[in-house]
Design a protein around this motif. Sequence first.
Motif, PDB file in Angstrom:
ATOM      1  N   LYS A 105     -11.058   6.789   6.082  1.00 39.49           N
ATOM      2  CA  LYS A 105     -10.530   6.478   4.756  1.00 39.49           C
ATOM      3  C   LYS A 105      -9.873   5.106   4.756  1.00 39.49           C
ATOM      4  CE  LYS A 105     -11.567  10.587   3.080  1.00 39.49           C
ATOM      5  NZ  LYS A 105     -12.681  10.779   2.132  1.00 39.49           N
ATOM      6  N   SER A 147      -2.369   6.215  -2.316  1.00 39.58           N
ATOM      7  CA  SER A 147      -3.641   5.526  -2.530  1.00 39.58           C
ATOM      8  C   SER A 147      -4.703   5.959  -1.532  1.00 39.58           C
ATOM      9  CB  SER A 147      -3.439   4.012  -2.443  1.00 39.58           C
ATOM     10  OG  SER A 147      -3.071   3.650  -1.139  1.00 39.58           O
ATOM     11  N   MET A 153       0.845  -1.198   0.000  1.00 43.98           N
ATOM     12  CA  MET A 153       0.000   0.000   0.000  1.00 43.98           C
ATOM     13  C   MET A 153       0.871   1.234   0.000  1.00 43.98           C
ATOM     14  SD  MET A 153      -2.669   1.248   2.915  1.00 43.98           S
ATOM     15  CE  MET A 153      -3.359   2.890   2.810  1.00 43.98           C
ATOM     16  N   GLN A 170     -12.535   2.335   5.169  1.00 41.61           N
ATOM     17  CA  GLN A 170     -13.288   2.110   3.938  1.00 41.61           C
ATOM     18  C   GLN A 170     -12.520   1.186   2.996  1.00 41.61           C
ATOM     19  OE1 GLN A 170     -14.187   5.716   1.821  1.00 41.61           O
ATOM     20  NE2 GLN A 170     -15.548   4.708   0.366  1.00 41.61           N
ATOM     21  N   GLN A 171     -11.217   1.420   2.868  1.00 38.90           N
ATOM     22  CA  GLN A 171     -10.412   0.583   1.987  1.00 38.90           C
ATOM     23  C   GLN A 171     -10.257  -0.834   2.536  1.00 38.90           C
ATOM     24  OE1 GLN A 171      -6.724   2.574   1.102  1.00 38.90           O
ATOM     25  NE2 GLN A 171      -7.691   3.926  -0.381  1.00 38.90           N
ATOM     26  N   ALA A 191     -13.595  -2.734   2.129  1.00 41.25           N
ATOM     27  CA  ALA A 191     -13.851  -2.998   0.712  1.00 41.25           C
ATOM     28  C   ALA A 191     -12.907  -4.046   0.144  1.00 41.25           C
ATOM     29  CB  ALA A 191     -13.737  -1.699  -0.084  1.00 41.25           C
ATOM     30  N   GLY A 192     -11.922  -4.458   0.931  1.00 38.07           N
ATOM     31  CA  GLY A 192     -10.984  -5.475   0.465  1.00 38.07           C
ATOM     32  C   GLY A 192      -9.891  -4.942  -0.440  1.00 38.07           C
ATOM     33  N   GLN A 193      -9.729  -3.619  -0.459  1.00 39.96           N
ATOM     34  CA  GLN A 193      -8.697  -3.026  -1.310  1.00 39.96           C
ATOM     35  C   GLN A 193      -7.299  -3.247  -0.739  1.00 39.96           C
ATOM     36  OE1 GLN A 193      -9.700   1.082  -2.041  1.00 39.96           O
ATOM     37  NE2 GLN A 193     -11.835   0.596  -2.518  1.00 39.96           N
ATOM     38  N   LEU A 194      -7.224  -3.559   0.534  1.00 41.21           N
ATOM     39  CA  LEU A 194      -5.951  -3.827   1.190  1.00 41.21           C
ATOM     40  C   LEU A 194      -5.918  -5.288   1.596  1.00 41.21           C
ATOM     41  CD1 LEU A 194      -5.867  -0.664   3.498  1.00 41.21           C
ATOM     42  CD2 LEU A 194      -4.961  -0.924   1.188  1.00 41.21           C
ATOM     43  N   GLY A 195      -4.899  -6.000   1.210  1.00 42.08           N
ATOM     44  CA  GLY A 195      -4.813  -7.424   1.476  1.00 42.08           C
ATOM     45  C   GLY A 195      -4.590  -7.730   2.950  1.00 42.08           C
TER      46      GLY A 195
END
Length: 249
Positions: free
Chosen positions: A24, A5, A1, A27-28, A31-35
């Motif tokens: 922020k 971003s 990350m 939220q990420q 949403a699964g945007q961060l492993g």
Amino acid sequence: MTTSSIPMLDRDSKTPLWQQLRDKLRQQIVAGQLGVNAQLPTEAELGAAHGVSRIVVRECLADLVRSGLVYKIQGKGAFISAPKREDDFASTLLAHSDEMRLKGRAVRTQVLHQTLRLPDAREATALSLQAGTQVTALRRLRSVDGTISVLVDTVVPADLAPELHRIRLEDKSLYEVLSRQYGLQVARAERWIDAVLPAAEERELLQIDSTEPLLRIESIAYAANGRTLEHYIALHRCQSTRLHVRTQG
């Protein structure tokens, strides 16, 4: 990350900067945007990217840790936690192992003790037993997806399930055995949930390095005719699990 971003913060907002940064990141994460297990930028990097102090960043991260979304490793930084598994069995008549299998989880049950004995006072009261009535007592350790999760002590009236103490129950569902071999079906159950600190033996069995709170569930299950079938007390590690209770109006 990377810090780029993360959306910029609104300095004109009445919402404190640490809450904005937390929201922020949250939220990420959700949403699964961060492993899972991905490392977050350092406090200095987050602070420099958004022009805020490290105190602001620390407050943000501390709240994410409290909510279970982030974990810290001393000397290494902050990392994304695995999402918590939701267990519904507390509000259904399914056994915990049955519910996990229905959800596609790999469940392993180790039987630590399995014996025929007289109940203690608490067990006798819970099962409404007459004096001299024996129980089959079980202590089992359950793992879900390779992680030790639950320690459960169960008693079943011996007159309802004769020779149950001799049946191999390793990696088996107790409810399924009771149904298939004894024709016993759970019609309803009462359950109580509270938080406890484990004793030394419980910490060792659950492989807990330091004291952490556990969820304790006490359950009394009944047949359709009102006879008490089972009493158990289960200790659940809740770092990676949360209980889901469904209600109807």
